[in-house]
Design a protein around this motif. Sequence first.
Motif, PDB file in Angstrom:
ATOM      1  N   ILE A  79     -45.242 -15.398   5.457  1.00 41.68           N
ATOM      2  CA  ILE A  79     -44.597 -15.812   4.071  1.00 41.68           C
ATOM      3  C   ILE A  79     -43.107 -14.992   4.104  1.00 41.68           C
ATOM      4  N   GLU A  80     -42.982 -14.005   4.380  1.00 42.73           N
ATOM      5  CA  GLU A  80     -41.712 -13.217   4.308  1.00 42.73           C
ATOM      6  C   GLU A  80     -40.660 -13.867   5.495  1.00 42.73           C
ATOM      7  N   LYS A  81     -41.140 -14.360   6.561  1.00 39.04           N
ATOM      8  CA  LYS A  81     -40.533 -14.676   7.590  1.00 39.04           C
ATOM      9  C   LYS A  81     -40.183 -16.009   7.409  1.00 39.04           C
ATOM     10  N   ARG A  82     -40.772 -17.123   6.848  1.00 38.77           N
ATOM     11  CA  ARG A  82     -40.482 -18.245   6.584  1.00 38.77           C
ATOM     12  C   ARG A  82     -39.504 -18.270   5.314  1.00 38.77           C
ATOM     13  N   GLY A  83     -39.715 -17.293   4.558  1.00 34.11           N
ATOM     14  CA  GLY A  83     -38.813 -17.518   3.119  1.00 34.11           C
ATOM     15  C   GLY A  83     -37.575 -16.966   3.718  1.00 34.11           C
ATOM     16  N   MET A  84     -37.223 -16.133   4.553  1.00 39.64           N
ATOM     17  CA  MET A  84     -36.281 -15.890   5.112  1.00 39.64           C
ATOM     18  C   MET A  84     -35.280 -16.828   5.836  1.00 39.64           C
ATOM     19  N   LYS A  85     -36.162 -17.451   6.703  1.00 40.91           N
ATOM     20  CA  LYS A  85     -35.511 -18.529   7.206  1.00 40.91           C
ATOM     21  C   LYS A  85     -35.019 -19.669   6.336  1.00 40.91           C
ATOM     22  N   LEU A  86     -35.924 -19.971   5.522  1.00 39.60           N
ATOM     23  CA  LEU A  86     -35.503 -20.899   4.379  1.00 39.60           C
ATOM     24  C   LEU A  86     -34.120 -20.296   3.584  1.00 39.60           C
ATOM     25  N   SER A  87     -34.357 -19.139   3.288  1.00 38.78           N
ATOM     26  CA  SER A  87     -33.204 -18.502   2.511  1.00 38.78           C
ATOM     27  C   SER A  87     -31.665 -18.695   3.256  1.00 38.78           C
ATOM     28  N   ALA A  88     -31.853 -18.481   4.677  1.00 36.85           N
ATOM     29  CA  ALA A  88     -30.709 -18.577   5.561  1.00 36.85           C
ATOM     30  C   ALA A  88     -30.161 -19.903   5.490  1.00 36.85           C
ATOM     31  N   VAL A  89     -30.650 -20.930   5.368  1.00 41.43           N
ATOM     32  CA  VAL A  89     -30.071 -22.269   5.374  1.00 41.43           C
ATOM     33  C   VAL A  89     -29.580 -22.862   3.959  1.00 41.43           C
ATOM     34  N   LEU A  90     -30.032 -22.292   2.824  1.00 39.48           N
ATOM     35  CA  LEU A  90     -29.837 -22.624   1.431  1.00 39.48           C
ATOM     36  C   LEU A  90     -28.244 -22.008   1.014  1.00 39.48           C
ATOM     37  N   ASP A  91     -27.622 -23.102   0.052  1.00 36.99           N
ATOM     38  CA  ASP A  91     -26.559 -22.760  -0.298  1.00 36.99           C
ATOM     39  C   ASP A  91     -26.777 -21.774  -1.544  1.00 36.99           C
ATOM     40  N   GLU A  92     -25.883 -21.119  -2.301  1.00 34.92           N
ATOM     41  CA  GLU A  92     -26.013 -20.095  -3.397  1.00 34.92           C
ATOM     42  C   GLU A  92     -26.852 -21.041  -4.328  1.00 34.92           C
ATOM     43  N   LYS A  93     -26.477 -21.875  -5.070  1.00 33.61           N
ATOM     44  CA  LYS A  93     -27.170 -22.764  -5.981  1.00 33.61           C
ATOM     45  C   LYS A  93     -28.684 -22.783  -5.460  1.00 33.61           C
ATOM     46  N   GLN A  94     -29.000 -23.186  -4.286  1.00 34.30           N
ATOM     47  CA  GLN A  94     -30.329 -23.640  -4.006  1.00 34.30           C
ATOM     48  C   GLN A  94     -31.196 -22.194  -3.719  1.00 34.30           C
ATOM     49  N   LYS A  95     -30.491 -21.136  -3.368  1.00 37.56           N
ATOM     50  CA  LYS A  95     -30.995 -19.778  -3.275  1.00 37.56           C
ATOM     51  C   LYS A  95     -31.512 -19.211  -4.765  1.00 37.56           C
ATOM     52  N   GLU A  96     -30.713 -19.699  -5.593  1.00 37.94           N
ATOM     53  CA  GLU A  96     -30.905 -19.159  -7.165  1.00 37.94           C
ATOM     54  C   GLU A  96     -32.425 -19.874  -7.415  1.00 37.94           C
ATOM     55  N   LEU A  97     -32.277 -21.347  -7.177  1.00 36.54           N
ATOM     56  CA  LEU A  97     -33.434 -22.161  -7.348  1.00 36.54           C
ATOM     57  C   LEU A  97     -34.766 -21.606  -6.773  1.00 36.54           C
ATOM     58  N   PHE A  98     -34.547 -21.438  -5.407  1.00 38.36           N
ATOM     59  CA  PHE A  98     -35.634 -20.650  -4.704  1.00 38.36           C
ATOM     60  C   PHE A  98     -36.239 -19.500  -4.969  1.00 38.36           C
ATOM     61  N   ALA A  99     -35.313 -18.422  -5.448  1.00 37.82           N
ATOM     62  CA  ALA A  99     -35.493 -17.500  -6.123  1.00 37.82           C
ATOM     63  C   ALA A  99     -36.493 -17.493  -7.414  1.00 37.82           C
ATOM     64  N   GLY A 100     -36.090 -18.413  -8.219  1.00 36.69           N
ATOM     65  CA  GLY A 100     -36.732 -18.816  -9.540  1.00 36.69           C
ATOM     66  C   GLY A 100     -38.093 -19.147  -8.937  1.00 36.69           C
ATOM     67  N   TYR A 101     -38.107 -20.173  -8.105  1.00 37.27           N
ATOM     68  CA  TYR A 101     -39.550 -20.679  -7.875  1.00 37.27           C
ATOM     69  C   TYR A 101     -40.528 -19.711  -7.287  1.00 37.27           C
ATOM     70  N   ASN A 102     -39.842 -18.671  -6.410  1.00 40.71           N
ATOM     71  CA  ASN A 102     -40.654 -17.436  -5.881  1.00 40.71           C
ATOM     72  C   ASN A 102     -41.104 -16.577  -7.056  1.00 40.71           C
ATOM     73  N   ALA A 103     -40.496 -16.426  -7.909  1.00 44.05           N
ATOM     74  CA  ALA A 103     -40.699 -15.596  -9.126  1.00 44.05           C
ATOM     75  C   ALA A 103     -41.886 -16.275 -10.083  1.00 44.05           C
ATOM     76  N   CYS A 104     -41.710 -17.486 -10.169  1.00 43.33           N
ATOM     77  CA  CYS A 104     -42.847 -18.219 -10.948  1.00 43.33           C
ATOM     78  C   CYS A 104     -44.028 -18.103  -9.992  1.00 43.33           C
ATOM     79  N   MET A 105     -43.820 -18.426  -8.832  1.00 43.42           N
ATOM     80  CA  MET A 105     -45.109 -18.374  -7.900  1.00 43.42           C
ATOM     81  C   MET A 105     -46.000 -16.983  -7.883  1.00 43.42           C
ATOM     82  N   GLU A 106     -44.986 -15.987  -7.855  1.00 41.89           N
ATOM     83  CA  GLU A 106     -45.731 -14.421  -7.911  1.00 41.89           C
ATOM     84  C   GLU A 106     -46.368 -14.368  -9.261  1.00 41.89           C
TER      85      GLU A 106
END
Length: 90
Positions: free
Chosen positions: A33-60
């Motif tokens: 999960i951490e490896k794939r999350g880091m790979k995904l985060s590396a290709v996202l722009d700042e707005k997408q990273k913010e959205l992804f972080a919110g998604y991760n927080a909700c999932m947790e």
Amino acid sequence: MKNTMVDLWNGNLAPVKKCTRDSAQIASMMALIEKRGMKLSAVLDEKQKELFAGYNACMEEYLGALAEQAFCEGFRLGARLLSEVFGESS
């Protein structure tokens, strides 16, 4: 009774910590999960990273609440089984 179960779940009484520490399957999944999350985060722009972080927080939060509920239900079931066993042996 509910407070004791919540204390058990939150690690205040500690049996939960052993499950994650000693499980190779869980450790492997967490690493993936951490490896794939880091790979995904590396290709996202700042707005997408913010959205992804919110998604991760909700999932947790969701997974934590779901796991707590499952733990409490399992504990109740175990207590019911013990009650039946001790009720039959009288």
